[in-house]
Design a protein around this motif. Sequence first.
Motif, short mmCIF file in Angstrom:
data_model
loop_
_atom_site.label_atom_id
_atom_site.label_comp_id
_atom_site.label_asym_id
_atom_site.label_seq_id
_atom_site.Cartn_x
_atom_site.Cartn_y
_atom_site.Cartn_z
N GLU A 152 0.80 -1.23 0.00
CA GLU A 152 0.00 0.00 0.00
C GLU A 152 0.83 1.28 0.00
O GLU A 152 0.28 2.36 -0.11
N SER A 185 2.14 2.76 2.47
CA SER A 185 1.69 3.59 3.59
C SER A 185 2.22 2.99 4.89
O SER A 185 2.65 1.85 4.95
N ASN A 220 0.63 8.42 4.14
CA ASN A 220 0.92 8.06 2.76
C ASN A 220 2.43 8.13 2.55
O ASN A 220 3.18 8.45 3.48
N TRP A 229 5.13 9.62 5.16
CA TRP A 229 6.04 8.62 5.71
C TRP A 229 7.47 9.10 5.57
O TRP A 229 8.26 9.03 6.51
#
Length: 108
Positions: free
Chosen positions: A20, A22, A37, A41
């Motif tokens: 993902e 994320s 996101n 991050w």
Amino acid sequence: MSARQLYVHGRVRTREVPGEKSLLVYQEDRCRISILNAKLWLLFALCNGKTYEEIAPTFRAAIDLGRDLEQATAELRQGLAALEDAGLVRRPGDTLAPQPYPNERNTE
């Protein structure tokens, strides 16, 4: 932005969400989970005692996909503001009161 350093606020545990792009961040002292996101991050990882001026070139280089410097700077500032608003990042001397959850209401 000031030259003060940025640090991760409080005790956190992190876990990548496979496939993902994320990161889940659990704030132990607030019993709160945030989902970051890829851009947030990266900023979160860079907030390890570096100043805005030290973080900016690394962030801009990482997200530069043909965007202009002004757009990259705007994304950097918005991202740092989002991390600070979530209580994930702080600057020395800042006092952060725990923020209410979005569905909480003031009952006083």
